[in-house]
Design an enzyme around this catalytic site. Structure first.
Site, PDB file in Angstrom:
ATOM      1  N   HIS A 181      19.139 -12.212  60.780  1.00  0.00           N
ATOM      2  CA  HIS A 181      18.345 -11.004  60.544  1.00  0.00           C
ATOM      3  C   HIS A 181      17.420 -11.147  59.344  1.00  0.00           C
ATOM      4  O   HIS A 181      16.491 -10.358  59.178  1.00  0.00           O
ATOM      5  CB  HIS A 181      19.246  -9.763  60.425  1.00  0.00           C
ATOM      6  CG  HIS A 181      19.977  -9.608  59.144  1.00  0.00           C
ATOM      7  ND1 HIS A 181      21.333  -9.816  59.027  1.00  0.00           N
ATOM      8  CD2 HIS A 181      19.570  -9.246  57.909  1.00  0.00           C
ATOM      9  CE1 HIS A 181      21.715  -9.572  57.788  1.00  0.00           C
ATOM     10  NE2 HIS A 181      20.656  -9.236  57.090  1.00  0.00           N
ATOM     11  N   ASP A 209      24.595 -14.056  63.890  1.00  0.00           N
ATOM     12  CA  ASP A 209      23.733 -13.696  62.758  1.00  0.00           C
ATOM     13  C   ASP A 209      23.598 -14.842  61.756  1.00  0.00           C
ATOM     14  O   ASP A 209      23.729 -14.648  60.547  1.00  0.00           O
ATOM     15  CB  ASP A 209      24.239 -12.429  62.052  1.00  0.00           C
ATOM     16  CG  ASP A 209      23.111 -11.747  61.268  1.00  0.00           C
ATOM     17  OD1 ASP A 209      22.000 -12.297  61.222  1.00  0.00           O
ATOM     18  OD2 ASP A 209      23.358 -10.671  60.697  1.00  0.00           O
ATOM     19  N   SER A 219      21.647 -10.726  51.701  1.00  0.00           N
ATOM     20  CA  SER A 219      21.873 -11.370  52.998  1.00  0.00           C
ATOM     21  C   SER A 219      21.534 -12.846  52.951  1.00  0.00           C
ATOM     22  O   SER A 219      20.453 -13.230  52.503  1.00  0.00           O
ATOM     23  CB  SER A 219      21.012 -10.713  54.075  1.00  0.00           C
ATOM     24  OG  SER A 219      21.615  -9.561  54.579  1.00  0.00           O
TER      25      SER A 219
END
Length: 356
Positions: free
Chosen positions: A94, A125, A208
């Protein structure tokens, strides 16, 4: 509350600018120190409780932070970890979104370096980039064994929260083995990920793809999600973050680097497309099968479009998310049962799970 049911947020940050100022405060005195002041100074020079722990923190940060990079993907920022000396960077899918080129700022580069996407695997992911030019001194991180991660273990989260590169927060491993479903809102992949590491270390937008690190200097996970508190309007719930375990990162990244794609996902699948089915009381009551892939596990078991799946093995299925979570906790090739309704009749069939 079951962490697998907690709404979660992506942790990629918009590209923002910060202005930082520092105030210096000093004091001085021309008087000779008193006996009490001298004793206090002597005590301050002695080793303090926790000094060994502080030294461990400092060593880990010196060793690992140079392996954590900032990734600019269009107008958003995320983090990444240097995977090897060949310029491969592992991050979240993402973070990369649908882009193929990126700006990467390493510990040894003043200006962003260019990088190209090798492969993105939204189902877990994870994604791998490769620097177009490998700078001198690029340092790969060491990835640990997820089986050795313990609840209560001290960890540090490293990344670029809110665009603040090379930031470090600390906490503990709060739980292991969590199965968490990521929201698609705001560009998330919608992945359901098993065996995630839950941590109390602050995980903020921009973290992230960074590193969750133990005091032995090994990366134990890739920070990916922060829990959202519905009572706070969906904002991040403090102290509840999730990281993809290092062993899964090595498995996926290793396949991508070797083959240019994921060849063995290790993720179980039925081979259906479905939607959440609601009953007469408008409550979720199963997964309505919309399509069945030819030759899939569901096809071989005789499941057809129009059936409503209500159970997998010993797990009740009420939504598409609950089915994804049940499959994420299973393995391809395992024999189990699927319970479904057809024309008002409940049936149970044996099935050998396929691979996603």
């Amino acid at each position: 509350m079951d962490a697998s049911r907690v709404p979660v947020l992506r942790t990629v940050a918009p590209l923002v600018a910060f202005a930082c100022g520092a105030a210096l405060v000093s004091g001085c005195s021309g008087a000779e120190p008193s006996a009490g002041q001298a004793r206090a100074a002597t005590r301050a020079a002695l080793p303090l409780p926790g000094a060994d722990l502080q030294s461990a923190y400092l060593k880990v940060i010196r060793d690992v932070l140079p392996s954590v990079v900032q990734i600019q993907a269009g107008d958003t920022l995320g983090s990444g970890v240097v995977y090897d000396g060949k310029g491969h960077i592992v991050t979240n899918a993402h973070v990369v979104g649908d882009r193929r080129t990126f700006g990467v700022t390493t510990a040894s580069s003043e200006d962003p370096l260019t990088a190209t996407l090798v492969y993105s695997y939204p189902e877990q992911d994870l994604a791998v980039l490769r620097l177009d030019r490998v700078p001198a001194g690029l340092k790969a991180a060491r990835f640990g064994d997820s089986e050795k991660v313990q609840v209560g273990q001290i960890v540090l989260a490293m990344g670029s929260p809110l665009g603040l590169s090379s930031s470090v927060t600390q906490g503990i491993v709060s739980a292991t083995g969590r199965t968490v479903s990521e929201s698609r809102d705001g560009g998330g992949t919608g992945a359901t990920i098993a065996n995630m590491v839950q941590t109390s270390a602050a995980i903020n937008p921009g973290n992230s793809g960074g590193a969750l690190v133990g005091l032995d200097g090994q990366v134990i996970g890739i920070p990916t999600l922060a829990a959202a508190d519905p009572e706070l309007g969906g904002s991040a719930a403090p102290g509840i973050g999730f990281a993809i375990p290092a062993s899964m990162v090595r498995t996926v990244a290793g396949q991508i680097i070797a083959h240019g794609r994921v060849t063995d996902s290790g993720r179980a699948a039925l081979g259906i497309t479905g939607r959440t089915f609601v009953d007469e009381s408008f409550r979720p009551a199963g997964v309505a099968v919309v399509d069945v892939k030819a030759g899939s596990a569901a096809d071989k078991a005789g499941i057809r479009p129009g059936d409503v799946v209500t159970g997998l093995g010993g797990t009740d299925i009420t939504t598409v998310t609950s089915l994804s979570e049940a499959l994420a906790a299973d393995r391809p090739g395992r024999r189990t049962t699927v319970t479904f309704t057809r024309d008002g009749v409940t049936r149970t069939v044996d099935v050998t799970l396929g691979e996603q």
